[in-house]
Design a protein around this motif. Structure first.
Motif, PDB file in Angstrom:
ATOM      1  N   ASN A 272      38.752  32.599  52.520  1.00 16.90           N
ATOM      2  CA  ASN A 272      37.214  33.166  52.734  1.00 16.90           C
ATOM      3  C   ASN A 272      37.449  34.399  51.678  1.00 16.90           C
ATOM      4  OD1 ASN A 272      36.049  32.369  55.593  1.00 16.90           O
ATOM      5  ND2 ASN A 272      38.245  32.559  55.820  1.00 16.90           N
ATOM      6  N   ARG A 273      37.953  34.245  50.567  1.00 17.48           N
ATOM      7  CA  ARG A 273      38.212  35.162  49.635  1.00 17.48           C
ATOM      8  C   ARG A 273      37.076  35.424  48.655  1.00 17.48           C
ATOM      9  NH1 ARG A 273      40.915  31.062  46.925  1.00 17.48           N
ATOM     10  NH2 ARG A 273      40.615  31.138  44.711  1.00 17.48           N
ATOM     11  N   GLY A 274      36.062  34.317  48.497  1.00 19.44           N
ATOM     12  CA  GLY A 274      34.912  34.693  47.879  1.00 19.44           C
ATOM     13  C   GLY A 274      35.455  34.750  46.413  1.00 19.44           C
ATOM     14  N   ASP A 275      34.986  35.357  45.544  1.00 14.02           N
ATOM     15  CA  ASP A 275      35.320  35.683  44.228  1.00 14.02           C
ATOM     16  C   ASP A 275      36.621  36.581  43.859  1.00 14.02           C
ATOM     17  OD1 ASP A 275      34.253  38.119  44.680  1.00 14.02           O
ATOM     18  OD2 ASP A 275      32.828  38.217  42.987  1.00 14.02           O
ATOM     19  N   ARG A 276      37.013  37.180  44.914  1.00 15.31           N
ATOM     20  CA  ARG A 276      38.447  37.735  44.897  1.00 15.31           C
ATOM     21  C   ARG A 276      39.665  37.124  44.326  1.00 15.31           C
ATOM     22  NH1 ARG A 276      37.642  41.309  50.237  1.00 15.31           N
ATOM     23  NH2 ARG A 276      37.141  39.210  50.892  1.00 15.31           N
ATOM     24  N   PRO A 277      40.783  37.357  43.826  1.00 13.08           N
ATOM     25  CA  PRO A 277      41.926  36.632  43.449  1.00 13.08           C
ATOM     26  C   PRO A 277      42.644  35.991  44.647  1.00 13.08           C
ATOM     27  CG  PRO A 277      42.363  39.079  43.407  1.00 13.08           C
ATOM     28  CD  PRO A 277      40.878  38.933  43.491  1.00 13.08           C
ATOM     29  N   LYS A 278      43.141  34.974  44.530  1.00 15.11           N
ATOM     30  CA  LYS A 278      44.263  34.364  45.376  1.00 15.11           C
ATOM     31  C   LYS A 278      45.286  35.093  45.685  1.00 15.11           C
ATOM     32  CE  LYS A 278      46.052  29.650  46.781  1.00 15.11           C
ATOM     33  NZ  LYS A 278      46.387  28.336  46.063  1.00 15.11           N
ATOM     34  N   LEU A 279      45.718  35.518  47.221  1.00 15.68           N
ATOM     35  CA  LEU A 279      46.591  36.184  47.474  1.00 15.68           C
ATOM     36  C   LEU A 279      48.139  35.219  47.642  1.00 15.68           C
ATOM     37  CD1 LEU A 279      45.277  37.829  50.836  1.00 15.68           C
ATOM     38  CD2 LEU A 279      45.898  38.971  48.467  1.00 15.68           C
ATOM     39  N   THR A 280      48.945  35.807  46.955  1.00 12.08           N
ATOM     40  CA  THR A 280      50.313  35.338  47.027  1.00 12.08           C
ATOM     41  C   THR A 280      50.955  36.270  48.391  1.00 12.08           C
ATOM     42  OG1 THR A 280      51.331  36.800  45.343  1.00 12.08           O
ATOM     43  CG2 THR A 280      50.288  34.628  44.892  1.00 12.08           C
ATOM     44  N   ASN A 340      44.419  48.250  48.814  1.00  4.71           N
ATOM     45  CA  ASN A 340      44.394  46.989  49.869  1.00  4.71           C
ATOM     46  C   ASN A 340      44.864  45.907  49.188  1.00  4.71           C
ATOM     47  OD1 ASN A 340      42.421  45.579  48.417  1.00  4.71           O
ATOM     48  ND2 ASN A 340      40.802  47.131  49.726  1.00  4.71           N
ATOM     49  N   VAL A 341      45.346  44.974  50.094  1.00  4.63           N
ATOM     50  CA  VAL A 341      45.681  43.609  49.298  1.00  4.63           C
ATOM     51  C   VAL A 341      45.165  42.871  48.046  1.00  4.63           C
ATOM     52  CG1 VAL A 341      47.135  43.123  51.719  1.00  4.63           C
ATOM     53  CG2 VAL A 341      44.706  42.195  51.302  1.00  4.63           C
ATOM     54  N   TRP A 342      43.687  42.951  48.327  1.00  2.75           N
ATOM     55  CA  TRP A 342      42.924  42.602  47.374  1.00  2.75           C
ATOM     56  C   TRP A 342      43.080  43.372  45.857  1.00  2.75           C
ATOM     57  CZ3 TRP A 342      41.833  37.769  48.831  1.00  2.75           C
ATOM     58  CH2 TRP A 342      41.380  37.612  50.040  1.00  2.75           C
ATOM     59  N   GLN A 343      43.068  44.628  46.148  1.00  2.00           N
ATOM     60  CA  GLN A 343      43.150  45.327  44.814  1.00  2.00           C
ATOM     61  C   GLN A 343      44.711  45.113  44.286  1.00  2.00           C
ATOM     62  OE1 GLN A 343      42.234  49.016  46.826  1.00  2.00           O
ATOM     63  NE2 GLN A 343      40.316  49.124  46.170  1.00  2.00           N
ATOM     64  N   LEU A 344      45.550  44.974  45.104  1.00  2.00           N
ATOM     65  CA  LEU A 344      47.056  44.791  44.680  1.00  2.00           C
ATOM     66  C   LEU A 344      46.875  43.285  44.061  1.00  2.00           C
ATOM     67  CD1 LEU A 344      49.131  46.021  47.866  1.00  2.00           C
ATOM     68  CD2 LEU A 344      49.179  47.070  45.575  1.00  2.00           C
ATOM     69  N   ALA A 345      46.516  42.348  44.640  1.00  2.00           N
ATOM     70  CA  ALA A 345      46.509  41.089  43.843  1.00  2.00           C
ATOM     71  C   ALA A 345      45.952  41.093  42.637  1.00  2.00           C
ATOM     72  CB  ALA A 345      45.816  39.879  44.728  1.00  2.00           C
ATOM     73  N   THR A 346      44.726  41.775  42.102  1.00  2.00           N
ATOM     74  CA  THR A 346      44.201  42.116  41.136  1.00  2.00           C
ATOM     75  C   THR A 346      45.202  42.845  40.100  1.00  2.00           C
ATOM     76  OG1 THR A 346      41.887  42.123  42.188  1.00  2.00           O
ATOM     77  CG2 THR A 346      42.193  42.821  39.831  1.00  2.00           C
TER      78      THR A 346
END
Length: 458
Positions: A272-280, A340-346
């Motif tokens: 459900n991430r949309g256009d955000r990067p894939k989480l590891t 947050n996790v999405w910012q960290l992933a980016t």
């Protein structure tokens, strides 16, 4: 005719000398103004030296790997202008000005011959910096260090030509050129997927389009010994690792973590991430580390052993060990505790790409308070990572494996279920961190990872 002496400028506060990591000219070469002469490496940066005059190279200061003192002659150039000064030292006005040089500019289009392209760790931009004479550009700073090619020129004379090096439009790094030469491949016949021939292009050529002139080497055939000088980034890595092991009494603690629930949640987030990067797993682990650290401030610290002072950081500037073609680099995620996790992933993706392509700035490669090092799918069972001095701890997540585990049932007895488990290693400086503190910290991180909903709880 007159001789112009280009002296090594003052390229940073407290720098007494710099190492030659690559020559881009040889004795006898005709060069143009602003042409790159050499790459010089200090403790913090690789600096590209550019000629403020046109002429012919008649002397070079030394071979790749040699140290040159600040103010010493680097290159002597014979110019056609009799009025040329005897020597001019090109230098940035301040160290801060050098550190803010642009990293994304185009390569100099005025150079006719195709010079050896530095390894990917050297930035491709330029920033004109004033010389002592008030004109000429002379110096270009690339914050990421780079190793040099064993085929770089030396003062003894012009270097041998490699395939496609002169008289053609082929661009390739020294490592690619050396490999092509060893294989007997003319780089002019290799199709590049981009602006220059890379190892992947050479691999594709060897696999599918080599023609009749190439014969695959026999893997079982004996080869001559190869002598490789430890210079550039590899030398810095060797020196730093040796200093760390000499000065720091390391100890390593390893614990097993059940990440079954974490992996399930990560799958749901990615779906459900949309256009955000894939989480590891890494950004989720960083959140757990940042949440656990306030209870263990001695781990998020830097130790000045000469002054006998430990500085416990109130913010988490997390170093992220990144493997590049030239060696290990550690870009830094600033204020990881506020992301947050999405910012960290980016940010993880951005910094890793910057390190591998040589576009990371000096600020992005310094100031870490704690480091995470991961081998990804090669993570193995356990690691004993070496501390990134002057930090006092380094964390190493290992590979996730699936296996049966025993689980205690509420009503008593055990049951066997399928679980995903991962070992987490931490190496600490025993001078300032006790074993119980390291173990307790890993247990706190383990609690967040085994109950991942806590990562998002206030």
């Amino acid at each position: 005719m007159a001789r112009f002496t280009f002296k090594l400028p003052d390229i940073g506060e407290g720098i007494a000398e710099a190492e030659i990591v690559a020559w881009h000219v040889a004795v006898g070469d005709r060069i143009e103004e602003d042409q790159n002469l050499a790459d010089m490496m200090t403790d913090k940066a690789t600096v590209e030296m550019e000629s403020p005059v046109s002429g012919m190279v008649v002397e070079l200061a030394g071979a790749v790997g040699d140290q040159v003192a600040i103010g010493a002659a680097l290159v002597v150039i014979e110019t056609a202008t009799a009025a040329a000064p005897a020597d001019i030292t090109a230098a940035p006005e301040t160290a801060a000005q050098a550190e803010t040089a642009e990293q994304y500019g185009a390569e100099n289009p005025g150079v006719e011959e195709v010079v050896d392209t530095p390894s990917p760790l050297v930035g491709e931009g330029r920033d004109p910096l004033a010389t002592a004479s008030g004109k000429g550009e002379g110096v270009k700073v690339s914050p990421a260090p780079t190793p040099s090619s064993s085929h770089s020129a030396t003062p003894s004379g012009s270097r041998p030509l490699l395939s496609g090096e002169r008289g053609s439009a082929v661009l390739a790094s020294p490592a690619v050129r050396a490999r092509a030469k060893d294989l007997g491949v003319d780089l002019a016949t290799v199709k590049a997927d981009g602006d220059r021939v890379r190892h992947a292009d050479l691999d594709t050529y060897l696999r599918y389009g080599s023609g009749e002139g190439y014969h695959a080497p026999d893997a079982s055939r004996a080869r001559p010994d190869e002598v490789v000088r430890v210079i550039g980034l590899r030398r810095r890595i060797a020196e730093n690792m040796a200093a760390s092991k000499r000065a720091i009494p390391h100890f390593t603690y390893v614990d097993e973590i059940d990440v079954t629930a974490l992996e399930a949640m990560r799958g749901d987030l990615n779906a459900n991430r949309g256009d955000r990067p894939k989480l590891t797993v890494l950004p989720l682990m960083i959140v757990a580390i940042c949440r656990a650290l306030p209870g263990f401030p001695m781990l998020n610290a830097r130790y000045d052993d000469e002054a006998g002072v430990v500085t416990r950081s109130g913010r988490v500037h997390l170093g992220m060990a990144t493997q590049t073609d030239a060696g290990l680099m550690v870009p830094v995620i600033r204020d990881a505790q506020d992301r947050n996790v999405w910012q960290l992933a980016t940010e993880i993706v951005r910094l890793a790409e910057a390190a591998r392509t040589g576009k990371a700035t000096i600020a992005e490669l310094s100031g870490s308070t704690l480091t995470v090092t991961s081998l990804g799918p090669l993570g193995g069972i356990a690691t004993t990572p070496v501390i990134n001095r002057p930090e006092v701890a380094i964390i190493g997540p290992n590979r996730i494996v699936e296996r049966p585990v025993f689980v205690r049932k509420e009503g008593g007895g055990d049951e066997v279920r399928r679980a995903k488990v991962m070992n987490l290693s931490i190496s600490c400086d025993h001078r300032v961190v006790d074993g119980s503190d390291a173990a307790s910290f890993v247990q706190a991180v383990k609690r967040y990872l085994e109950t991942p909903v806590l990562l998002f709880a206030d």
